[in-house]
Design a protein around this motif. Structure first.
Motif, PDB file in Angstrom:
ATOM      1  N   ALA A 197      -4.140  43.971   7.851  1.00 16.25           N
ATOM      2  CA  ALA A 197      -5.324  43.095   8.487  1.00 16.25           C
ATOM      3  C   ALA A 197      -5.542  42.054   7.720  1.00 16.25           C
ATOM      4  O   ALA A 197      -4.728  41.291   7.018  1.00 16.25           O
ATOM      5  CB  ALA A 197      -6.681  44.071   8.284  1.00 16.25           C
ATOM      6  N   ALA A 198      -6.753  41.452   8.196  1.00 16.82           N
ATOM      7  CA  ALA A 198      -6.899  40.015   7.383  1.00 16.82           C
ATOM      8  C   ALA A 198      -8.392  39.857   7.124  1.00 16.82           C
ATOM      9  O   ALA A 198      -9.365  40.633   7.920  1.00 16.82           O
ATOM     10  CB  ALA A 198      -6.387  39.065   8.355  1.00 16.82           C
TER      11      ALA A 198
ATOM     12  N   LEU B 289     -14.373  41.124  11.056  1.00 15.81           N
ATOM     13  CA  LEU B 289     -14.712  42.751  10.940  1.00 15.81           C
ATOM     14  C   LEU B 289     -13.960  43.295   9.635  1.00 15.81           C
ATOM     15  O   LEU B 289     -14.256  43.990   8.855  1.00 15.81           O
ATOM     16  CB  LEU B 289     -14.017  43.421  12.112  1.00 15.81           C
ATOM     17  CG  LEU B 289     -14.676  43.438  13.186  1.00 15.81           C
ATOM     18  CD1 LEU B 289     -14.027  44.218  14.447  1.00 15.81           C
ATOM     19  CD2 LEU B 289     -16.138  44.024  12.938  1.00 15.81           C
ATOM     20  N   GLY B 290     -12.442  42.549   9.211  1.00 17.78           N
ATOM     21  CA  GLY B 290     -11.973  42.744   8.202  1.00 17.78           C
ATOM     22  C   GLY B 290     -12.667  42.668   6.753  1.00 17.78           C
ATOM     23  O   GLY B 290     -12.717  43.305   5.880  1.00 17.78           O
ATOM     24  N   SER B 291     -13.362  41.378   6.862  1.00 17.39           N
ATOM     25  CA  SER B 291     -14.092  41.008   5.560  1.00 17.39           C
ATOM     26  C   SER B 291     -15.392  42.163   5.418  1.00 17.39           C
ATOM     27  O   SER B 291     -15.593  42.554   4.332  1.00 17.39           O
ATOM     28  CB  SER B 291     -14.769  39.480   5.723  1.00 17.39           C
ATOM     29  OG  SER B 291     -13.929  38.761   5.788  1.00 17.39           O
TER      30      SER B 291
ATOM     31  N   ARG C 141     -19.926  39.099  -3.984  1.00 17.02           N
ATOM     32  CA  ARG C 141     -18.990  38.683  -4.621  1.00 17.02           C
ATOM     33  C   ARG C 141     -17.523  39.039  -3.977  1.00 17.02           C
ATOM     34  O   ARG C 141     -16.553  38.418  -4.162  1.00 17.02           O
ATOM     35  CB  ARG C 141     -18.942  39.534  -6.233  1.00 17.02           C
ATOM     36  CG  ARG C 141     -17.636  39.443  -6.824  1.00 17.02           C
ATOM     37  CD  ARG C 141     -17.573  38.202  -7.499  1.00 17.02           C
ATOM     38  NE  ARG C 141     -16.479  38.375  -8.764  1.00 17.02           N
ATOM     39  CZ  ARG C 141     -15.203  38.081  -8.371  1.00 17.02           C
ATOM     40  NH1 ARG C 141     -14.633  37.830  -6.989  1.00 17.02           N
ATOM     41  NH2 ARG C 141     -14.349  38.201  -9.370  1.00 17.02           N
ATOM     42  N   ALA C 142     -17.706  40.460  -3.298  1.00  9.85           N
ATOM     43  CA  ALA C 142     -16.396  40.999  -2.572  1.00  9.85           C
ATOM     44  C   ALA C 142     -16.219  40.073  -1.359  1.00  9.85           C
ATOM     45  O   ALA C 142     -14.993  39.905  -0.963  1.00  9.85           O
ATOM     46  CB  ALA C 142     -16.718  42.303  -2.173  1.00  9.85           C
ATOM     47  N   PHE C 143     -17.178  39.747  -0.739  1.00  7.96           N
ATOM     48  CA  PHE C 143     -17.185  38.930   0.650  1.00  7.96           C
ATOM     49  C   PHE C 143     -16.603  37.817   0.405  1.00  7.96           C
ATOM     50  O   PHE C 143     -15.823  37.205   1.221  1.00  7.96           O
ATOM     51  CB  PHE C 143     -18.405  38.900   1.390  1.00  7.96           C
ATOM     52  CG  PHE C 143     -18.362  38.663   2.751  1.00  7.96           C
ATOM     53  CD1 PHE C 143     -18.143  39.470   3.749  1.00  7.96           C
ATOM     54  CD2 PHE C 143     -18.427  37.211   3.277  1.00  7.96           C
ATOM     55  CE1 PHE C 143     -18.293  39.218   5.012  1.00  7.96           C
ATOM     56  CE2 PHE C 143     -18.319  36.818   4.555  1.00  7.96           C
ATOM     57  CZ  PHE C 143     -18.223  37.967   5.537  1.00  7.96           C
TER      58      PHE C 143
ATOM     59  N   THR D  95     -15.443  44.650   2.249  1.00  9.29           N
ATOM     60  CA  THR D  95     -16.746  44.681   1.462  1.00  9.29           C
ATOM     61  C   THR D  95     -17.590  45.781   1.635  1.00  9.29           C
ATOM     62  O   THR D  95     -17.892  46.161   0.097  1.00  9.29           O
ATOM     63  CB  THR D  95     -17.554  43.245   2.169  1.00  9.29           C
ATOM     64  OG1 THR D  95     -17.048  42.179   2.075  1.00  9.29           O
ATOM     65  CG2 THR D  95     -18.751  43.175   1.361  1.00  9.29           C
ATOM     66  N   PHE D  96     -17.928  46.410   2.458  1.00 17.88           N
ATOM     67  CA  PHE D  96     -18.906  47.536   2.557  1.00 17.88           C
ATOM     68  C   PHE D  96     -17.986  48.838   1.977  1.00 17.88           C
ATOM     69  O   PHE D  96     -18.946  49.530   1.263  1.00 17.88           O
ATOM     70  CB  PHE D  96     -19.289  47.792   4.147  1.00 17.88           C
ATOM     71  CG  PHE D  96     -20.378  47.239   4.454  1.00 17.88           C
ATOM     72  CD1 PHE D  96     -21.656  47.215   3.938  1.00 17.88           C
ATOM     73  CD2 PHE D  96     -20.001  46.169   5.553  1.00 17.88           C
ATOM     74  CE1 PHE D  96     -22.734  46.386   4.406  1.00 17.88           C
ATOM     75  CE2 PHE D  96     -21.097  45.357   5.781  1.00 17.88           C
ATOM     76  CZ  PHE D  96     -22.345  45.678   5.380  1.00 17.88           C
ATOM     77  N   LEU D  97     -16.981  48.915   2.221  1.00 17.02           N
ATOM     78  CA  LEU D  97     -16.013  50.017   1.463  1.00 17.02           C
ATOM     79  C   LEU D  97     -16.044  49.957   0.124  1.00 17.02           C
ATOM     80  O   LEU D  97     -16.089  50.917  -0.722  1.00 17.02           O
ATOM     81  CB  LEU D  97     -14.634  50.157   2.054  1.00 17.02           C
ATOM     82  CG  LEU D  97     -14.850  50.669   3.582  1.00 17.02           C
ATOM     83  CD1 LEU D  97     -13.351  50.538   4.043  1.00 17.02           C
ATOM     84  CD2 LEU D  97     -15.473  52.229   3.797  1.00 17.02           C
ATOM     85  N   ALA D  98     -15.839  48.822  -0.387  1.00 19.47           N
ATOM     86  CA  ALA D  98     -15.669  48.556  -1.838  1.00 19.47           C
ATOM     87  C   ALA D  98     -17.229  48.703  -2.588  1.00 19.47           C
ATOM     88  O   ALA D  98     -17.297  49.219  -3.471  1.00 19.47           O
ATOM     89  CB  ALA D  98     -15.178  47.138  -1.968  1.00 19.47           C
TER      90      ALA D  98
END
Length: 312
Positions: free
Chosen positions: A259-260, A92-94, A233-235, A98-101
């Motif tokens: 978070a992590a 979930l953290g990843s 790229r972000a993930f 990623t989606f917010l960025a």
């Protein structure tokens, strides 16, 4: 003499010319390189899969508990004698980061691309493009250090808490993926045929109507590809996000709480475990999830590209 001349003619016709031999050598080298790349990719996938699946095959951990469990502590055992290796907090953290960025970066990238291609191409080429190229070349550890010294204190002073968390990670990844998304968006806008613009202006459209209703709609497949590529790229980013997210393997309860991500837990733990142990195998399982997600992103990009080609 006539017979010899016919033989010579036949020999010359059957003998490959120098250009033909060079072309054949080029094909052999190209196919060899392609085969080598495919072999390396298959070997990497097989290696990561064999290590990652050992968690479920050798250690007997339930895949559903691994994917949807909320407690990550491989050194402790549950009531059934199995390690507590719930990977849902990192997954979930990843995804959140990623989606917010991507949500934050897309409007900025789109605005910069429109300015560089439609509003002021000369200024964009002279000033914005060098800046974007500079951002691409900055190492991720520099982004992480800037985030640690600037973004984390800013989040702490504005929103309270420690400053570490998904929000700080979002800002760092936003800056990191912005050049990638912007560059690909510029290419997508430039790929729109010029006569589309001329026809829209000839029909009485204003410049903004032409950009919004013609250029952007024609470039939608390319724009979506840019966003998905930026998300990929972000993930997979590890070092920069590890420095600002807090690295707490707990369920995210807010944007400003530690978070992590999958990558942060991997980079922290992979050097502190022994190969073949449960603690090491579960980290390889996280790496397998990352690999599968990268494949998913690539498949999505190819699907978007095919739809765009069909529309074109």
């Amino acid at each position: 003499m006539e017979e010899l001349s016919n033989q010579e003619i036949k020999k010359r016709l059957l003998t490959k010319s120098k250009k033909a031999r060079l072309e054949q050598r080029g094909k052999i080298i190209s196919f060899s390189c392609i085969a080598l790349i495919m072999l390396v990719v298959i070997a990497i996938f097989f290696f990561v899969a064999s290590k990652g699946l050992a968690t479920f095959v050798t250690d007997g951990i339930n895949p559903l508990k691994f994917l949807f469990g909320t407690t990550w502590n491989p050194s402790e055992l549950d009531s059934n004698g199995k390690p507590l290796v719930g990977a849902l907090p990192m997954i979930l953290g990843s995804f959140f980061v990623t989606f917010l960025a991507a949500i934050v970066a897309t409007p900025f990238a789109l605005g910069a691309a429109i300015f560089m291609t439609e509003i002021s191409p000369q200024v964009g080429k002279k000033f914005l493009q060098p800046v974007i190229e500079l951002l691409v070349g900055i190492p991720s550890v520099v982004y992480g250090f800037i985030g640690l010294t600037v973004i984390v204190p800013a989040v702490r002073s504005i929103f309270g808490g420690t400053g570490f968390g998904i929000l700080a990670g979002t800002f760092v990844l936003f800056v990191m993926i912005l050049p990638t998304v912007t560059t690909m968006t510029v290419d997508a806008l430039k790929a729109v045929p010029r006569h589309y613009r001329e026809a829209a202006l000839a029909l009485g459209s204003t410049r903004w109507q032409m950009i919004y209703k013609v250029v952007l709609r024609s470039a939608i497949p390319g724009l979506l590809t840019a966003v998905v590529f930026g998300m990929a790229r972000a993930f997979g980013e590890a070092l920069a996000i590890q420095m600002v997210i807090g690295n707490a393997a707990v369920m995210p309860t807010g944007l400003t709480t530690p978070a992590a991500t999958l990558t942060s837990i991997l980079t922290m733990g992979i050097g502190n475990t022994v190969m073949g142990t449960v603690e090491n195998n579960v980290l390889w399982s996280l790496a397998l999830i990352l690999l599968l997600m990268s494949l998913v992103f690539n498949v999505v990009i190819r699907m978007i590209g095919k739809k765009g080609a069909m529309k074109g």
